[in-house]
Design a protein around this motif. Structure first.
Motif, mmCIF file in Angstrom:
data_model
loop_
_atom_site.group_PDB
_atom_site.id
_atom_site.type_symbol
_atom_site.label_atom_id
_atom_site.label_comp_id
_atom_site.label_asym_id
_atom_site.label_seq_id
_atom_site.Cartn_x
_atom_site.Cartn_y
_atom_site.Cartn_z
ATOM 1 N N GLU A 93 0.832 -1.210 0.000
ATOM 2 C CA GLU A 93 0.000 0.000 0.000
ATOM 3 C C GLU A 93 0.867 1.260 0.000
ATOM 4 O OE1 GLU A 93 -3.140 2.364 2.870
ATOM 5 O OE2 GLU A 93 -2.979 0.193 3.097
ATOM 6 N N ILE A 94 1.911 1.256 0.794
ATOM 7 C CA ILE A 94 2.818 2.414 0.838
ATOM 8 C C ILE A 94 3.437 2.630 -0.540
ATOM 9 C CG2 ILE A 94 5.031 3.245 1.765
ATOM 10 C CD1 ILE A 94 4.186 1.809 4.426
ATOM 11 N N ASP A 95 3.918 1.563 -1.160
ATOM 12 C CA ASP A 95 4.547 1.689 -2.478
ATOM 13 C C ASP A 95 3.573 2.166 -3.545
ATOM 14 O OD1 ASP A 95 7.094 1.035 -1.680
ATOM 15 O OD2 ASP A 95 6.861 -1.112 -2.080
ATOM 16 N N SER A 96 2.307 1.755 -3.439
ATOM 17 C CA SER A 96 1.334 2.156 -4.461
ATOM 18 C C SER A 96 0.767 3.557 -4.227
ATOM 19 C CB SER A 96 0.192 1.139 -4.549
ATOM 20 O OG SER A 96 -0.582 1.168 -3.372
ATOM 21 N N ARG A 97 0.677 3.991 -2.972
ATOM 22 C CA ARG A 97 0.051 5.281 -2.661
ATOM 23 C C ARG A 97 1.020 6.456 -2.568
ATOM 24 N NH1 ARG A 97 -2.851 5.535 2.482
ATOM 25 N NH2 ARG A 97 -3.410 7.552 1.685
ATOM 26 N N ILE A 98 2.273 6.167 -2.194
ATOM 27 C CA ILE A 98 3.213 7.254 -1.901
ATOM 28 C C ILE A 98 4.386 7.205 -2.875
ATOM 29 C CG2 ILE A 98 4.724 8.267 -0.141
ATOM 30 C CD1 ILE A 98 2.780 6.911 1.919
ATOM 31 N N ARG A 99 4.569 8.313 -3.563
ATOM 32 C CA ARG A 99 5.664 8.396 -4.528
ATOM 33 C C ARG A 99 6.969 8.624 -3.768
ATOM 34 N NH1 ARG A 99 7.911 12.701 -7.113
ATOM 35 N NH2 ARG A 99 8.965 12.218 -9.058
ATOM 36 N N ASN A 100 7.936 7.777 -4.016
ATOM 37 C CA ASN A 100 9.267 7.882 -3.426
ATOM 38 C C ASN A 100 9.235 8.013 -1.893
ATOM 39 O OD1 ASN A 100 12.028 7.880 -3.497
ATOM 40 N ND2 ASN A 100 12.231 10.030 -4.058
ATOM 41 N N PRO A 101 8.680 7.022 -1.201
ATOM 42 C CA PRO A 101 8.632 7.092 0.269
ATOM 43 C C PRO A 101 10.015 6.913 0.889
ATOM 44 C CG PRO A 101 7.891 4.941 -0.473
ATOM 45 C CD PRO A 101 8.119 5.762 -1.718
ATOM 46 N N PHE A 102 10.265 7.638 1.960
ATOM 47 C CA PHE A 102 11.456 7.424 2.793
ATOM 48 C C PHE A 102 10.930 6.919 4.126
ATOM 49 C CE2 PHE A 102 14.871 8.316 5.702
ATOM 50 C CZ PHE A 102 16.019 8.080 4.958
ATOM 51 N N VAL A 103 11.172 5.640 4.399
ATOM 52 C CA VAL A 103 10.490 4.963 5.501
ATOM 53 C C VAL A 103 11.372 4.889 6.752
ATOM 54 C CG1 VAL A 103 9.393 2.807 6.242
ATOM 55 C CG2 VAL A 103 9.096 3.614 3.888
ATOM 56 N N ILE A 104 10.764 5.276 7.891
ATOM 57 C CA ILE A 104 11.364 5.059 9.199
ATOM 58 C C ILE A 104 10.649 3.849 9.804
ATOM 59 C CG2 ILE A 104 11.800 6.006 11.494
ATOM 60 C CD1 ILE A 104 11.447 8.816 10.274
ATOM 61 N N GLY A 105 11.365 2.745 9.976
ATOM 62 C CA GLY A 105 10.791 1.542 10.571
ATOM 63 C C GLY A 105 11.033 1.525 12.077
ATOM 64 N N ILE A 106 9.981 1.268 12.843
ATOM 65 C CA ILE A 106 10.079 1.262 14.305
ATOM 66 C C ILE A 106 9.544 -0.068 14.831
ATOM 67 C CG2 ILE A 106 9.319 2.385 16.447
ATOM 68 C CD1 ILE A 106 9.010 4.979 14.816
ATOM 69 N N ASP A 107 10.302 -0.708 15.724
ATOM 70 C CA ASP A 107 9.882 -2.009 16.251
ATOM 71 C C ASP A 107 10.564 -2.271 17.591
ATOM 72 O OD1 ASP A 107 8.599 -4.475 16.339
ATOM 73 O OD2 ASP A 107 9.891 -5.426 14.839
#
Length: 196
Positions: A93-107
């Motif tokens: 969903e992120i790849d299809s909805r957001i152009r050129n996302p820069f992702v911060i992964g939190i876990d």
């Protein structure tokens, strides 16, 4: 990307360190500095509210959702967690909805006894499920992990028996640092993106 081919040493700081907020905010701001001007910041908080130790991500997400910020997109809250069952769909969903996302992964993660309570920030993705031997897709251009308990033995049981107080304290610090670093980065690099 500046980190390609480089081994960036992650910053690891106890959540009780007096200057933890400034240390983590400065490192996050530095790591966000590699974004291209057309990138959109996306924060993905991984975990589930069905396990105390694994609830760090969704609690951070719920804290960040209170800002209702136009500066970033947010996935993973206590109300709508991102976990093993929907992680693939969320990333698609992120790849299809957001152009050129820069992702911060939190876990959340498990670690050595001396590291419990530490927050770690580094380049590259977080690897959800690694502590409990699950094969899940990596998340993020950069990552933040909170070491919530000791790993190496009966991981599911350990996550279930993690102190909620520790998770809440660490979540507060992480949410504050994420918001401050994003606001700082956008203000200095992309002032046109800020609302009037």
């Amino acid at each position: 990307m500046r980190f390609a081919g480089m081994k960036e040493t992650p910053l690891k700081v106890p959540h009780t360190e007096p200057n933890v907020t400034s240390l983590l905010t400065n490192r996050l701001t530095y790591l966000l500095g590699v974004m291209s001007p057309d990138s959109r910041i996306v924060v993905v908080c991984v975990g589930t509210d069905r396990s105390t130790g694994d609830s760090l991500g969704p609690i951070v997400g719920s804290s960040l959702s209170k800002y209702r910020s136009p500066l970033f997109d947010l996935y993973g809250t206590l109300e709508e967690p991102v976990h093993a069952m929907n992680l693939d769909d969320t990333l698609r969903e992120i790849d299809s909805r957001i152009r050129n996302p820069f992702v911060i992964g939190i876990d959340a993660c498990l670690g050595q006894a001396a590291s419990v309570g530490c927050i770690q920030v580094g380049s590259g993705p977080v690897r959800p499920g690694a502590g409990v031997n699950k094969e899940l897709p990596p998340v993020g251009d950069i990552h933040i992990t909170g070491i919530v308990n000791v790993g190496g033995f009966m991981e599911y049981f350990v996550l279930q028996n993690t102190r909620l107080h520790l998770v809440m304290k660490m979540s507060d610090v992480i949410a504050q640092c994420v918001y401050l670093s994003i606001a700082k980065t956008v203000r200095s690099t992309y002032p046109a993106a800020l609302p009037d």
